[in-house]
Design a protein around this motif. Structure first.
Motif, PDB file in Angstrom:
ATOM      1  N   THR A 182      -7.502  21.430 -18.131  1.00  0.00           N
ATOM      2  CA  THR A 182      -8.481  22.419 -18.626  1.00  0.00           C
ATOM      3  C   THR A 182      -8.996  23.254 -17.756  1.00  0.00           C
ATOM      4  OG1 THR A 182     -10.041  20.469 -17.909  1.00  0.00           O
ATOM      5  CG2 THR A 182      -9.686  20.104 -20.023  1.00  0.00           C
ATOM      6  N   ARG A 183      -8.535  23.186 -16.438  1.00  0.00           N
ATOM      7  CA  ARG A 183      -9.083  24.179 -15.434  1.00  0.00           C
ATOM      8  C   ARG A 183      -8.178  24.338 -14.440  1.00  0.00           C
ATOM      9  NH1 ARG A 183     -13.048  21.548 -12.658  1.00  0.00           N
ATOM     10  NH2 ARG A 183     -13.092  19.468 -13.996  1.00  0.00           N
ATOM     11  N   ILE A 214      -5.459  24.736 -11.319  1.00  0.00           N
ATOM     12  CA  ILE A 214      -4.224  24.506 -11.172  1.00  0.00           C
ATOM     13  C   ILE A 214      -3.435  24.221 -12.307  1.00  0.00           C
ATOM     14  CG2 ILE A 214      -2.200  23.478  -9.785  1.00  0.00           C
ATOM     15  CD1 ILE A 214      -3.996  23.532  -7.205  1.00  0.00           C
ATOM     16  N   ARG A 253     -10.795  15.669 -19.780  1.00  0.00           N
ATOM     17  CA  ARG A 253     -11.769  14.910 -20.243  1.00  0.00           C
ATOM     18  C   ARG A 253     -12.654  15.998 -21.207  1.00  0.00           C
ATOM     19  NH1 ARG A 253     -13.980  12.684 -15.225  1.00  0.00           N
ATOM     20  NH2 ARG A 253     -13.531  15.045 -14.892  1.00  0.00           N
ATOM     21  N   ASP A 308      -8.939  10.137 -20.253  1.00  0.00           N
ATOM     22  CA  ASP A 308      -9.084   9.982 -18.851  1.00  0.00           C
ATOM     23  C   ASP A 308      -7.984   9.326 -18.292  1.00  0.00           C
ATOM     24  OD1 ASP A 308      -9.845   8.701 -16.528  1.00  0.00           O
ATOM     25  OD2 ASP A 308     -12.006   8.392 -17.251  1.00  0.00           O
ATOM     26  N   ASN A 368      -1.305  16.169 -12.393  1.00  0.00           N
ATOM     27  CA  ASN A 368      -2.109  17.165 -11.812  1.00  0.00           C
ATOM     28  C   ASN A 368      -3.565  16.790 -11.369  1.00  0.00           C
ATOM     29  OD1 ASN A 368      -2.932  19.955 -10.914  1.00  0.00           O
ATOM     30  ND2 ASN A 368      -4.331  19.697 -12.664  1.00  0.00           N
ATOM     31  N   TYR A 390      -9.300  10.579  -0.731  1.00  0.00           N
ATOM     32  CA  TYR A 390      -8.652  11.563  -1.041  1.00  0.00           C
ATOM     33  C   TYR A 390      -7.127  11.749  -0.557  1.00  0.00           C
ATOM     34  CZ  TYR A 390      -7.246  16.407  -2.790  1.00  0.00           C
ATOM     35  OH  TYR A 390      -6.799  17.473  -3.373  1.00  0.00           O
ATOM     36  N   LYS A 433      -3.545  10.982  -1.798  1.00  0.00           N
ATOM     37  CA  LYS A 433      -2.346  11.941  -1.832  1.00  0.00           C
ATOM     38  C   LYS A 433      -1.248  11.456  -1.065  1.00  0.00           C
ATOM     39  CE  LYS A 433      -4.557  14.817  -4.539  1.00  0.00           C
ATOM     40  NZ  LYS A 433      -4.125  15.312  -5.886  1.00  0.00           N
ATOM     41  N   GLY A 435      -2.015  23.605  -0.327  1.00  0.00           N
ATOM     42  CA  GLY A 435      -2.971  23.791   0.721  1.00  0.00           C
ATOM     43  C   GLY A 435      -4.142  24.290   0.185  1.00  0.00           C
ATOM     44  N   ILE A 456      -6.105  26.251  -2.136  1.00  0.00           N
ATOM     45  CA  ILE A 456      -6.185  26.946  -3.341  1.00  0.00           C
ATOM     46  C   ILE A 456      -7.524  27.339  -3.975  1.00  0.00           C
ATOM     47  CG2 ILE A 456      -4.832  27.279  -5.727  1.00  0.00           C
ATOM     48  CD1 ILE A 456      -2.955  26.897  -3.551  1.00  0.00           C
ATOM     49  N   THR A 490     -10.086  27.470  -6.583  1.00  0.00           N
ATOM     50  CA  THR A 490     -10.269  26.652  -7.866  1.00  0.00           C
ATOM     51  C   THR A 490     -11.822  26.087  -7.825  1.00  0.00           C
ATOM     52  OG1 THR A 490      -9.566  24.435  -7.173  1.00  0.00           O
ATOM     53  CG2 THR A 490      -8.079  25.776  -8.251  1.00  0.00           C
TER      54      THR A 490
HETATM   55  N1  LIG Z   1      -7.421  23.446  -5.143  1.00  0.00           N
HETATM   56  C1  LIG Z   1      -7.063  23.255  -3.831  1.00  0.00           C
HETATM   57  O1  LIG Z   1      -7.081  23.658  -2.714  1.00  0.00           O
HETATM   58  C2  LIG Z   1      -5.795  22.116  -4.025  1.00  0.00           C
HETATM   59  C3  LIG Z   1      -5.316  21.606  -2.769  1.00  0.00           C
HETATM   60  C4  LIG Z   1      -4.638  20.540  -2.773  1.00  0.00           C
HETATM   61  C5  LIG Z   1      -4.442  19.946  -3.885  1.00  0.00           C
HETATM   62  N2  LIG Z   1      -4.946  20.057  -5.046  1.00  0.00           N
HETATM   63  C6  LIG Z   1      -4.886  19.044  -6.121  1.00  0.00           C
HETATM   64  O2  LIG Z   1      -4.432  19.809  -7.164  1.00  0.00           O
HETATM   65  C7  LIG Z   1      -4.938  19.326  -8.515  1.00  0.00           C
HETATM   66  C8  LIG Z   1      -5.806  20.254  -9.311  1.00  0.00           C
HETATM   67  O3  LIG Z   1      -6.916  20.778  -8.352  1.00  0.00           O
HETATM   68  P1  LIG Z   1      -7.739  21.923  -9.184  1.00  0.00           P
HETATM   69  O4  LIG Z   1      -8.100  22.651  -7.466  1.00  0.00           O
HETATM   70  O5  LIG Z   1      -7.345  22.361  -9.973  1.00  0.00           O
HETATM   71  O6  LIG Z   1      -8.990  21.024  -9.373  1.00  0.00           O
HETATM   72  P2  LIG Z   1     -10.325  21.402 -10.540  1.00  0.00           P
HETATM   73  O7  LIG Z   1     -10.374  23.024 -10.777  1.00  0.00           O
HETATM   74  O8  LIG Z   1     -11.453  20.559 -10.132  1.00  0.00           O
HETATM   75  O9  LIG Z   1      -9.769  20.751 -12.082  1.00  0.00           O
HETATM   76  C9  LIG Z   1      -9.293  19.224 -11.980  1.00  0.00           C
HETATM   77  C10 LIG Z   1      -8.616  18.865 -13.206  1.00  0.00           C
HETATM   78  O10 LIG Z   1      -8.596  17.298 -13.190  1.00  0.00           O
HETATM   79  C11 LIG Z   1      -9.247  17.054 -14.435  1.00  0.00           C
HETATM   80  N3  LIG Z   1      -9.509  15.767 -14.388  1.00  0.00           N
HETATM   81  C12 LIG Z   1     -10.384  15.193 -13.436  1.00  0.00           C
HETATM   82  N4  LIG Z   1     -10.449  13.828 -13.493  1.00  0.00           N
HETATM   83  C13 LIG Z   1      -9.763  13.391 -14.729  1.00  0.00           C
HETATM   84  C14 LIG Z   1      -9.744  12.351 -15.378  1.00  0.00           C
HETATM   85  N5  LIG Z   1     -10.153  11.276 -14.992  1.00  0.00           N
HETATM   86  N6  LIG Z   1      -8.650  12.278 -16.521  1.00  0.00           N
HETATM   87  C15 LIG Z   1      -8.056  13.698 -16.768  1.00  0.00           C
HETATM   88  N7  LIG Z   1      -8.235  14.595 -16.263  1.00  0.00           N
HETATM   89  C16 LIG Z   1      -9.168  14.613 -15.255  1.00  0.00           C
HETATM   90  C17 LIG Z   1     -10.173  18.009 -14.709  1.00  0.00           C
HETATM   91  O11 LIG Z   1     -10.288  18.019 -16.154  1.00  0.00           O
HETATM   92  P3  LIG Z   1     -11.823  17.585 -17.083  1.00  0.00           P
HETATM   93  O12 LIG Z   1     -12.962  17.725 -16.090  1.00  0.00           O
HETATM   94  O13 LIG Z   1     -11.428  18.195 -18.383  1.00  0.00           O
HETATM   95  O14 LIG Z   1     -11.384  16.002 -17.128  1.00  0.00           O
HETATM   96  C18 LIG Z   1      -9.758  19.497 -14.331  1.00  0.00           C
HETATM   97  O15 LIG Z   1      -8.970  19.682 -15.427  1.00  0.00           O
HETATM   98  C19 LIG Z   1      -5.804  18.074  -7.992  1.00  0.00           C
HETATM   99  O16 LIG Z   1      -4.957  16.758  -8.007  1.00  0.00           O
HETATM  100  C20 LIG Z   1      -6.037  18.446  -6.682  1.00  0.00           C
HETATM  101  O17 LIG Z   1      -6.327  17.265  -5.999  1.00  0.00           O
HETATM  102  C21 LIG Z   1      -5.855  21.158  -5.231  1.00  0.00           C
END
Ligand SMILES: NC(=O)c1ccc[n+]([C@@H]2O[C@H](COP(=O)([O-])OP(=O)(O)OC[C@H]3O[C@@H](n4cnc5c(N)ncnc54)[C@H](OP(=O)(O)O)[C@@H]3O)[C@@H](O)[C@H]2O)c1
Length: 240
Positions: free
Chosen positions: A14-15, A17, A37, A56, A83, A148, A152, A179, A181, A183
């Protein structure tokens, strides 16, 4: 990097990455199941070749429903990108059972449930690509993020073990470790904190969602025939 007409599932689409990954795979001609969700954000995918499913990932019965709906509609699963992820940061001394459990449930168990449900159709097809989105934090650790980091790091172990289990069936399983990103997950940091992070990144900037999406696209595409069980960093050199 052909993936035309292949069926992909992207969780947390939904958002951030996950959305960038879903749009990249759609642009490349895949049929994409987008999960999350938030129904309103899922509705924004108003285009053909998309199947939005509100679910979920921490609930095994909801995950089974995702797989059932995909198979009912498209009859196969070629690509799975785990993801979906959350953070609930805090120092160990003050971390509640709930914050520990929620982060493990979504980031690690969610990926386990998806892999378990999707692997059977992939094994029947004798092909498939799975990418688990881990994090550099799962490799380096980070104060205030033991839940976390544990989740991971767990994903990296899951990835290596599953890669060995299913290699003989033509299924490739890899992890991607982003690393910093830009968001919603990272924009809670102050400008001062961001500046301090950028100073540690050899490429001198934070990452974009497209930086991650392009790597995932390569890993799930036909161009990747011989990479499995790996954790590939996309972090501007942060962890060298
Ligand atoms: N941003 C970074 O710097 C970074 C770095 C390393 C790793 N990551 C990893 O990359 C992935 C994406 O991160 P992001 O930064 O894009 O995060 P984000 O913008 O917070 O997006 C998280 C996504 O996960 C979904 N989500 C959360 N809980 C959920 C659940 N119980 N069931 C289904 N969907 C769920 C959310 O959708 P809904 O709210 O609609 O459920 C949303 O689409 C994550 O695994 C994060 O740990 C991110």
């Amino acid at each position: 990097m052909g993936i035309a007409n292949q069926v992909a599932i992207v969780t947390g689409a939904t958002r951030g990455i996950g959305k960038a990954i879903a749009l990249t795979l759609l642009d490349a001609g895949a049929k994409v199941v987008v999960c999350g969700r938030n129904q309103e954000l899922l509705n924004e995918y108003n285009q053909p070749n998309v199947l939005p499913i509100k679910a979920d990932v921490s609930k095994p019965n909801e995950v089974d429903q995702i797989i059932k709906q995909v198979l009912d509609k498209w009859g196969r699963i070629d690509i799975l990108v785990n993801n979906a992820g959350i953070t609930r940061d805090g120092l160990l001394m003050r971390m509640s059972d709930e914050d520990w459990q929620q982060v493990l449930d979504v980031n690690l168990s969610g990926a386990f449930y998806l892999c378990r449900s999707a692997i059977r159709p992939m094994m029947k097809q004798r092909s498939g690509k799975i990418v688990n989105i881990s994090s550099v934090i799962g490799v380096t650790g980070n104060p205030g993020q033991i839940n976390y980091a544990a989740a991971k790091a767990g994903l990296i172990g899951l990835t290596k073990s599953l890669a060995k289990e299913v290699a003989s069936r033509g299924i490739l399983v890899n992890a991607v470790a982003p690393g910093y990103i830009d968001t919603d997950m990272t924009n809670q940091l102050s400008e001062q904190q961001k500046e301090a992070i950028v100073k540690m990144i050899p490429l001198g900037r934070t990452g974009t969602v497209e930086d991650v999406a392009q790597l995932v696209y390569f890993l799930v595409s036909d161009a990747n025939k011989y990479i499995t069980g790996q954790t590939i960093h996309v972090d501007g050199g942060l962890v060298i």
